[in-house]
Structures are given as structure tokens and as C-alpha cells.
Design a protein around this motif. Structure first.
Motif, PDB file in Angstrom:
ATOM      1  N   MET A   5      75.225  49.316  32.064  1.00 34.78           N
ATOM      2  CA  MET A   5      74.262  48.958  33.103  1.00 34.78           C
ATOM      3  C   MET A   5      73.167  48.094  32.500  1.00 34.78           C
ATOM      4  O   MET A   5      72.725  48.329  31.384  1.00 34.78           O
ATOM      5  CB  MET A   5      73.641  50.234  33.693  1.00 34.78           C
ATOM      6  N   THR A   6      72.717  47.082  33.233  1.00 35.68           N
ATOM      7  CA  THR A   6      71.633  46.220  32.757  1.00 35.68           C
ATOM      8  C   THR A   6      70.473  46.289  33.711  1.00 35.68           C
ATOM      9  O   THR A   6      70.617  46.628  34.878  1.00 35.68           O
ATOM     10  CB  THR A   6      72.107  44.762  32.650  1.00 35.68           C
ATOM     11  N   GLU A   7      69.290  45.969  33.211  1.00 33.98           N
ATOM     12  CA  GLU A   7      68.107  45.989  34.063  1.00 33.98           C
ATOM     13  C   GLU A   7      68.223  44.910  35.120  1.00 33.98           C
ATOM     14  O   GLU A   7      68.805  43.856  34.899  1.00 33.98           O
ATOM     15  CB  GLU A   7      66.842  45.752  33.222  1.00 33.98           C
ATOM     16  N   GLU A   8      67.637  45.163  36.271  1.00 30.30           N
ATOM     17  CA  GLU A   8      67.678  44.217  37.360  1.00 30.30           C
ATOM     18  C   GLU A   8      67.107  42.875  36.921  1.00 30.30           C
ATOM     19  O   GLU A   8      66.010  42.782  36.396  1.00 30.30           O
ATOM     20  CB  GLU A   8      66.852  44.755  38.542  1.00 30.30           C
ATOM     21  N   GLY A   9      67.864  41.834  37.110  1.00 28.88           N
ATOM     22  CA  GLY A   9      67.381  40.494  36.793  1.00 28.88           C
ATOM     23  C   GLY A   9      67.559  40.104  35.343  1.00 28.88           C
ATOM     24  O   GLY A   9      67.266  38.981  34.964  1.00 28.88           O
ATOM     25  N   ALA A  10      68.035  41.025  34.480  1.00 29.37           N
ATOM     26  CA  ALA A  10      68.188  40.697  33.060  1.00 29.37           C
ATOM     27  C   ALA A  10      69.481  39.922  32.852  1.00 29.37           C
ATOM     28  O   ALA A  10      70.474  40.129  33.534  1.00 29.37           O
ATOM     29  CB  ALA A  10      68.214  41.981  32.241  1.00 29.37           C
ATOM     30  N   ARG A  11      69.497  39.014  31.872  1.00 29.35           N
ATOM     31  CA  ARG A  11      70.679  38.222  31.566  1.00 29.35           C
ATOM     32  C   ARG A  11      71.356  38.765  30.312  1.00 29.35           C
ATOM     33  O   ARG A  11      70.767  38.782  29.247  1.00 29.35           O
ATOM     34  CB  ARG A  11      70.283  36.774  31.325  1.00 29.35           C
ATOM     35  N   ARG A  62      58.991  48.605  30.173  1.00 30.94           N
ATOM     36  CA  ARG A  62      58.744  49.992  29.758  1.00 30.94           C
ATOM     37  C   ARG A  62      57.247  50.288  29.761  1.00 30.94           C
ATOM     38  O   ARG A  62      56.809  51.351  30.207  1.00 30.94           O
ATOM     39  CB  ARG A  62      59.324  50.254  28.366  1.00 30.94           C
ATOM     40  N   ALA A  63      56.468  49.352  29.249  1.00 34.03           N
ATOM     41  CA  ALA A  63      55.012  49.537  29.204  1.00 34.03           C
ATOM     42  C   ALA A  63      54.451  49.681  30.618  1.00 34.03           C
ATOM     43  O   ALA A  63      53.556  50.499  30.869  1.00 34.03           O
ATOM     44  CB  ALA A  63      54.355  48.368  28.486  1.00 34.03           C
ATOM     45  N   GLU A  64      54.961  48.879  31.547  1.00 31.77           N
ATOM     46  CA  GLU A  64      54.513  48.944  32.936  1.00 31.77           C
ATOM     47  C   GLU A  64      54.877  50.294  33.563  1.00 31.77           C
ATOM     48  O   GLU A  64      54.084  50.876  34.311  1.00 31.77           O
ATOM     49  CB  GLU A  64      55.134  47.808  33.738  1.00 31.77           C
ATOM     50  N   LEU A  65      56.075  50.779  33.259  1.00 31.53           N
ATOM     51  CA  LEU A  65      56.494  52.069  33.800  1.00 31.53           C
ATOM     52  C   LEU A  65      55.653  53.207  33.223  1.00 31.53           C
ATOM     53  O   LEU A  65      55.303  54.155  33.937  1.00 31.53           O
ATOM     54  CB  LEU A  65      57.975  52.308  33.496  1.00 31.53           C
ATOM     55  N   ALA A  96      54.942  53.607  42.496  1.00 36.14           N
ATOM     56  CA  ALA A  96      53.710  53.074  41.910  1.00 36.14           C
ATOM     57  C   ALA A  96      53.972  51.776  41.159  1.00 36.14           C
ATOM     58  O   ALA A  96      53.126  50.874  41.140  1.00 36.14           O
ATOM     59  CB  ALA A  96      53.097  54.108  40.972  1.00 36.14           C
ATOM     60  N   ALA A  97      55.133  51.678  40.509  1.00 39.87           N
ATOM     61  CA  ALA A  97      55.485  50.481  39.742  1.00 39.87           C
ATOM     62  C   ALA A  97      56.172  49.422  40.597  1.00 39.87           C
ATOM     63  O   ALA A  97      56.468  48.323  40.103  1.00 39.87           O
ATOM     64  CB  ALA A  97      56.389  50.861  38.572  1.00 39.87           C
ATOM     65  N   GLU A  98      56.448  49.777  41.849  1.00 41.17           N
ATOM     66  CA  GLU A  98      57.121  48.876  42.783  1.00 41.17           C
ATOM     67  C   GLU A  98      58.495  48.449  42.273  1.00 41.17           C
ATOM     68  O   GLU A  98      58.860  47.278  42.287  1.00 41.17           O
ATOM     69  CB  GLU A  98      56.250  47.648  43.086  1.00 41.17           C
ATOM     70  N   VAL A  99      59.256  49.441  41.804  1.00 38.27           N
ATOM     71  CA  VAL A  99      60.625  49.206  41.349  1.00 38.27           C
ATOM     72  C   VAL A  99      61.503  50.314  41.930  1.00 38.27           C
ATOM     73  O   VAL A  99      61.019  51.240  42.584  1.00 38.27           O
ATOM     74  CB  VAL A  99      60.724  49.217  39.806  1.00 38.27           C
ATOM     75  N   SER A 100      62.800  50.232  41.679  1.00 37.59           N
ATOM     76  CA  SER A 100      63.715  51.270  42.159  1.00 37.59           C
ATOM     77  C   SER A 100      63.732  52.448  41.190  1.00 37.59           C
ATOM     78  O   SER A 100      63.434  52.304  40.003  1.00 37.59           O
ATOM     79  CB  SER A 100      65.128  50.701  42.286  1.00 37.59           C
ATOM     80  N   ALA A 101      64.093  53.615  41.710  1.00 37.06           N
ATOM     81  CA  ALA A 101      64.230  54.790  40.854  1.00 37.06           C
ATOM     82  C   ALA A 101      65.319  54.556  39.807  1.00 37.06           C
ATOM     83  O   ALA A 101      65.238  55.040  38.674  1.00 37.06           O
ATOM     84  CB  ALA A 101      64.552  56.021  41.695  1.00 37.06           C
ATOM     85  N   GLY A 102      66.338  53.780  40.183  1.00 36.53           N
ATOM     86  CA  GLY A 102      67.413  53.475  39.247  1.00 36.53           C
ATOM     87  C   GLY A 102      66.913  52.711  38.037  1.00 36.53           C
ATOM     88  O   GLY A 102      67.389  52.920  36.914  1.00 36.53           O
TER      89      GLY A 102
END
Length: 218
Positions: free
Chosen positions: A1-7, A24-27, A51-57
Motif C-alpha cells: 500500500m502507498t500513501e495517497e498521491g505518492a509516486r 507523519r509530523a502533521e498527523l 483534524a488532519a483532514e485525511v482519511s482514516a486509512g
């Protein structure tokens, strides 16, 4: 699995690593804010994701579970505080001035000081979580070590008179902890000014000086 938007792939691996570290720092920062608002036991992965405006995944991509996320947040916070404390203690000035800066740094800015709210909650959680207890022990050890070093250096240059800097540092650290709890929880009429005055009186006694050697409380 890769992070959303990562290449994926070799190209841009350094940039991707930097992006992952930033995420990670933002989370972790989002986690800190959520814990302060909702408490240690009331924090969920879904809260952090919101709070971070991302998905739980995405949160689970970086951290295996909520426990790992909370522990890492506390560890990063503790390491940052230890670094800041060292900078303060290593600054210019006399032994008295440097010790006084450390005392003033310990006093919560307000009763709703977010850092202190976080640590009070972490202390409660540490009663049941060995990983939290370990981090708190390390940070407490950093405080005691800095105070002990300042006392030892003051004894060496003839400013202080203290037969056992290690024991004196433990007593001062314990006093500061107790005062901080009373002040933050507002369980007495203790003000920030009186908090600092108690600390200065205790420090003066531990190092064989008159209270007047330290600045007046303000």
C-alpha cells in the motif's frame, strides 16, 4: 500500500521520503491537538483523521494502530521539550540566572496551557500503559539531569553550597511537578506568581543562598 498521491519507484525517492516525514509530523500534531481537546481515552483514529483532514486509512498507513500513534506523539513532544530545556539551561548568565530560567520555564503559561494539559492526561494514562510511563520517565529524567547539572556547576564555581546536587534536583523537580498540578487543575488559590515564588524559595534553600539572590517574583 502507498500513501495517497505518492509516486512509487526509485525516481524522486528523496522527495517522497520528505513528503512522508512531513505527513507523519502533521498527523502527530493533529493527534496532539485532539488529545488536548478530547483527552487520552477519548481520542480515536477517526478524530485524528478529521483534524488532519485525511482519511482514516492514511493514518493507518503511517501508524499501525492508535496506541502507536499516541505513543509516538508523546515521544516526539517529550524529545522537543528536552531539547528546548537544554537550550534554556545552556544559555548565558550566572548559575543563579540559568537556574532561575529553568524554574520560570516550568511554570505553565496559563491554567489552560496546552502542553501541561497534555502531560497531565499522559500521566494518568501512564498508570496503565508501560510505553507512556517509559516516555514520561525519560522526560522527567531529563529535567532532573538538567537541574542537577546546574547545581553541580554552581557548586564548582563557588556560587552554590549543596552537598548532594542529585538529591536536591529530585526534590526541586518533585516540588515543581506538584505545584504545576495544583496550578493547572486550579485546586487551590495558587497563582503563577506564587508558583514561581515557591520554586525560587525552595531553590535558594537547596543551594545555600538567601531568597534575595533570586529575582523577585513577577
Amino acid at each position: 500500500m502507498t500513501e495517497e498521491g505518492a509516486r512509487p519507484g526509485r525516481a524522486g525517492s528523496t522527495e517522497r521520503a520528505a513528503q512522508l516525514a512531513q505527513r507523519r509530523a502533521e498527523l502527530l500534531e493533529a493527534t496532539r491537538k485532539v488529545v488536548i481537546q478530547r483527552g487520552w481515552s477519548g481520542t480515536r483514529v477517526a478524530d485524528v483523521a478529521k483534524a488532519a483532514e485525511v482519511s482514516a486509512g492514511l493514518v493507518h498507513y503511517h501508524f499501525d494502530n492508535l496506541g502507536d500513534l499516541l505513543t509516538e506523539m508523546l515521544r516526539v513532544t517529550a524529545e522537543a521539550e528536552a531539547r528546548q530545556l537544554k537550550v534554556i539551561a545552556d544559555g548565558p548568565g550566572t548559575a543563579v540566572a540559568r537556574l532561575d530560567r529553568v524554574l520560570r520555564h516550568y511554570v505553565p503559561r496559563t491554567r489552560s496551557d496546552q502542553t501541561w494539559m497534555l502531560w497531565l492526561d499522559a500521566w494518568a494514562g501512564a498508570l496503565r500503559e508501560p510505553s507512556l510511563r517509559s516516555i514520561i520517565r525519560e522526560l522527567d529524567g531529563a529535567w532532573v539531569a538538567v537541574i542537577e547539572r546546574l547545581l553541580t556547576e554552581g557548586v564548582a564555581d563557588g556560587t552554590f553550597s549543596c552537598d548532594d546536587p542529585a538529591a536536591a534536583a529530585e526534590r526541586l523537580d518533585a516540588l515543581l511537578d506538584g505545584l504545576a498540578v495544583r496550578y493547572t487543575l486550579n485546586i487551590s488559590k495558587l497563582s503563577a506568581r506564587r508558583f514561581l515564588e515557591h520554586a525560587r524559595v525552595a531553590a535558594a534553600r537547596e543551594v545555600g543562598l538567601d531568597r534575595s539572590a533570586f529575582p523577585r517574583s513577577r
